[in-house]
Scaffold this active site. Structure first.
Site, PDB file in Angstrom:
ATOM      1  N   LYS A   2       0.829  -1.202   0.000  1.00 56.96           N
ATOM      2  CA  LYS A   2       0.000   0.000   0.000  1.00 56.96           C
ATOM      3  C   LYS A   2       0.867   1.256   0.000  1.00 56.96           C
ATOM      4  O   LYS A   2       0.652   2.173  -0.798  1.00 56.96           O
ATOM      5  CB  LYS A   2      -0.933   0.005   1.211  1.00 56.96           C
ATOM      6  N   ASP A  35      -6.250   0.413   0.208  1.00 60.09           N
ATOM      7  CA  ASP A  35      -6.501   0.689   1.616  1.00 60.09           C
ATOM      8  C   ASP A  35      -7.887   0.178   1.992  1.00 60.09           C
ATOM      9  O   ASP A  35      -8.570  -0.469   1.188  1.00 60.09           O
ATOM     10  CB  ASP A  35      -6.345   2.178   1.910  1.00 60.09           C
TER      11      ASP A  35
END
Length: 210
Positions: A121, A139
């Protein structure tokens, strides 16, 4: 409608709804985004933006943070939560940037992944926001929304979601698409309350798998 066609229509509508969507972490240098995204784990971006002001006032560059002890860093960032592990990762990461990359943040995805405390991420966020390269940031907002919309089918593991989205999201759209999902997830397709489907620009095409 195929998932690829659905994705293109969702991208189009979210562009119209959130034309100025961008990263909500404040930064003006790549290393600062690395620090902020690590601090943002289980903490709001708004709180991180406040805490880093004190951190950067005390440690204004990569070298200063690399030379600081993890304990001293933890004293500043403690309000973000998980202070011990975050301080350790930031300390180690800044040392690698100093010793291996002359204080710069690498623009290669695998090199970013090799940095202490940096996962997929974070690496994708850096690739997209700092270097303008194709990126998909999975996310919690992204994972929740793409499942509800029907772009993926009940898959919650971030890497699996990312790999599936790469197949249906045009590379040049991935980074901004994910930022718009954050906006939509905060304003409309919420997690802690019932989603406001009556106000959603995607109401007629969303699978609504809630």
């Amino acid at each position: 409608m195929t998932k690829k066609k659905l994705a293109l229509e969702i991208i189009k509508r979210l562009k119209e709804e959130y034309p100025d969507a961008d990263c909500t972490l404040d930064y003006n240098e790549a290393w600062k985004l690395l620090v902020s995204v690590r601090l943002a784990a289980q903490c709001t971006d708004a709180r991180v933006n406040i805490i880093v002001k004190d951190l950067y006032a005390k440690y204004p560059d990569v070298n200063a943070l690399a030379e600081a002890s993890a304990e001293d860093i933890e004293d500043v960032i403690r309000p973000c939560g998980l202070g011990h592990s975050k301080a350790r990762d930031i300390s180690r990461c800044m040392k690698v940037l100093r010793d291996t990359y002359n204080g710069n943040v690498p623009d290669d995805f695998n090199s970013l992944l090799a940095l202490p405390g940096v996962g997929r991420k974070s690496a994708n966020l850096i690739m997209g926001d700092v270097f303008g390269k194709p990126a998909i940031v999975t996310d919690t907002h992204c994972i929740r929304l793409v499942n509800r919309m029907g772009l993926v089918d009940q898959i919650k593991e971030p890497k699996k979601v990312e790999m599936l989205l790469w197949k249906i999201i045009p590379p040049k759209e991935g980074n901004s698409f994910c930022h718009r999902l954050v906006c939509h997830g905060r304003d409309i397709c919420t997690a802690r309350t019932k989603p406001y489907c009556d106000r959603c620009c995607l109401n007629d095409i969303c699978a609504k798998k809630i």
